[in-house]
Design an enzyme around this catalytic site. Structure first.
Site, mmCIF file in Angstrom:
data_model
loop_
_atom_site.group_PDB
_atom_site.id
_atom_site.type_symbol
_atom_site.label_atom_id
_atom_site.label_comp_id
_atom_site.label_asym_id
_atom_site.label_seq_id
_atom_site.Cartn_x
_atom_site.Cartn_y
_atom_site.Cartn_z
ATOM 1 N N HIS A 91 -45.618 32.389 18.892
ATOM 2 C CA HIS A 91 -46.394 31.984 20.071
ATOM 3 C C HIS A 91 -45.652 32.295 21.370
ATOM 4 C CE1 HIS A 91 -48.343 29.350 23.008
ATOM 5 N NE2 HIS A 91 -49.384 29.324 22.204
ATOM 6 N N ARG A 92 -44.426 31.928 21.507
ATOM 7 C CA ARG A 92 -43.521 32.155 22.641
ATOM 8 C C ARG A 92 -43.842 31.363 23.910
ATOM 9 N NH1 ARG A 92 -41.401 37.761 23.978
ATOM 10 N NH2 ARG A 92 -43.409 37.966 24.990
ATOM 11 N N ASP A 93 -44.837 30.494 23.884
ATOM 12 C CA ASP A 93 -45.116 29.662 25.059
ATOM 13 C C ASP A 93 -45.650 28.301 24.620
ATOM 14 O OD1 ASP A 93 -45.222 29.070 27.779
ATOM 15 O OD2 ASP A 93 -47.241 29.880 28.031
ATOM 16 N N LEU A 94 -45.066 27.777 23.547
ATOM 17 C CA LEU A 94 -45.516 26.504 22.997
ATOM 18 C C LEU A 94 -45.006 25.368 23.870
ATOM 19 C CD1 LEU A 94 -47.155 25.514 20.583
ATOM 20 C CD2 LEU A 94 -45.004 25.213 19.363
ATOM 21 N N ASN A 98 -50.270 23.609 26.371
ATOM 22 C CA ASN A 98 -50.971 24.580 25.536
ATOM 23 C C ASN A 98 -51.442 23.983 24.211
ATOM 24 O OD1 ASN A 98 -50.836 26.686 27.341
ATOM 25 N ND2 ASN A 98 -48.917 27.478 26.524
#
Length: 116
Positions: A91-94, A98
């Site tokens: 995911h890289r933006d958890l 979000n």
């Protein structure tokens, strides 16, 4: 509008739709359609997600469920992310903003825009 017809922005937008659409899990909103409007603006249609973000729930501590419910939410998040990892997607933006939590405690991991 300022990014309309900007090749890199369009590419990133459509990449997010494709990545999200390939991840078939109850904790990830389904993508129903990807396409372009008559003026060539790209779009994607996905399930409408109702609820509150985990960030909103944390800010408004009165709406935060009991510790047992928080653990259940966390477990759903972990299962969703584990599924994505199994599909070789990160995911890289958890973050709490979000994560959507529905009225009945269902969790949706949103915004796969910078996933790899």
């Amino acid at each position: 509008p300022y990014l309309r017809h900007h090749p890199e922005a369009e590419s990133r937008f459509l990449r997010e739709a494709r990545i999200t659409g390939q991840l078939q899990h109850p904790g990830i909103p389904p993508i129903y359609e990807i396409g372009r409007l008559a003026d060539q603006t790209p779009y994607f249609a996905m399930k409408l997600i109702a609820g509150r973000t985990l960030a909103e729930m944390i800010r408004d501590r009165q709406s935060l469920p009991s510790s047992v419910r928080v653990l259940s939410l966390f477990e759903q998040i972990c299962q969703t992310v584990a599924y994505a990892h199994n599909q070789k997607t990160i995911h890289r933006d958890l973050k709490p903003s979000n994560i959507m939590v529905g009225e009945f405690g269902e969790v949706q991991v949103m915004d796969w825009g910078i996933a790899k």
